[in-house]
Design a protein around this motif. Structure first.
Motif, short mmCIF file in Angstrom:
data_model
loop_
_atom_site.label_atom_id
_atom_site.label_comp_id
_atom_site.label_asym_id
_atom_site.label_seq_id
_atom_site.Cartn_x
_atom_site.Cartn_y
_atom_site.Cartn_z
N MET A 166 0.84 -1.19 0.00
CA MET A 166 0.00 0.00 0.00
C MET A 166 0.88 1.24 0.00
O MET A 166 1.92 1.29 0.64
N ALA A 167 0.42 2.25 -0.71
CA ALA A 167 1.19 3.48 -0.85
C ALA A 167 1.20 4.28 0.47
O ALA A 167 0.23 4.28 1.22
N ASN A 168 2.32 4.93 0.73
CA ASN A 168 2.45 5.77 1.93
C ASN A 168 2.36 7.25 1.59
O ASN A 168 1.96 8.06 2.44
N ILE A 169 2.72 7.61 0.37
CA ILE A 169 2.75 9.01 -0.02
C ILE A 169 1.35 9.44 -0.45
O ILE A 169 0.63 8.70 -1.13
N LYS A 170 0.98 10.65 -0.05
CA LYS A 170 -0.36 11.16 -0.30
C LYS A 170 -0.71 11.16 -1.80
O LYS A 170 -1.82 10.75 -2.18
N SER A 171 0.21 11.59 -2.63
CA SER A 171 -0.07 11.65 -4.08
C SER A 171 -0.26 10.25 -4.65
O SER A 171 -1.10 10.04 -5.54
N ALA A 172 0.49 9.27 -4.13
CA ALA A 172 0.34 7.90 -4.61
C ALA A 172 -1.02 7.33 -4.20
O ALA A 172 -1.66 6.60 -4.97
N LYS A 173 -1.46 7.67 -2.99
CA LYS A 173 -2.79 7.22 -2.53
C LYS A 173 -3.87 7.80 -3.42
O LYS A 173 -4.84 7.12 -3.79
N LYS A 174 -3.70 9.08 -3.77
CA LYS A 174 -4.68 9.74 -4.63
C LYS A 174 -4.71 9.08 -6.01
O LYS A 174 -5.77 8.86 -6.58
N ARG A 175 -3.54 8.77 -6.55
CA ARG A 175 -3.47 8.15 -7.86
C ARG A 175 -4.21 6.81 -7.87
O ARG A 175 -4.90 6.47 -8.83
N ILE A 176 -4.09 6.07 -6.78
CA ILE A 176 -4.78 4.77 -6.67
C ILE A 176 -6.30 4.98 -6.73
O ILE A 176 -7.01 4.27 -7.44
#
Length: 87
Positions: free
Chosen positions: A1-11
């Motif tokens: 699972m992504a930790n970075i905010k932008s990566a979470k948003k991209r998901i």
């Protein structure tokens, strides 16, 4: 699972787009089947009516990037040729 905010948003954004694309592709498959069914019956009027709707949806999908423009053109071409072969 992504930790970075932008990566979470991209998901999240990718999931939304995936659902929208899947829905559009499914709708197009159904419309193509309707055209093919009318062709199989030999009913040119129904086939032409269904073709008009199918072409519209395929073109919309291509303009939104759901299908590549050449893929859309190929699908439209094949359906149109099949309908035009009916006498």
């Amino acid at each position: 699972m992504a930790n970075i905010k932008s990566a979470k948003k991209r998901i999240l954004v990718t999931k939304k787009k995936e659902l929208r694309n899947k829905s559009a592709k499914s709708k197009i498959k159904t419309l193509v089947k309707k055209v093919e069914a009318a062709i199989a019956e030999g009913n040119k009027a129904d086939a032409e009516a269904a073709l008009k709707v199918a072409i519209s949806e395929i073109s919309k999908a291509a303009s939104k990037g759901i299908f590549h423009k050449n893929t859309a053109a190929r699908k439209i071409s094949r359906l149109t040729l099949a309908v035009n072969k009916l006498a």
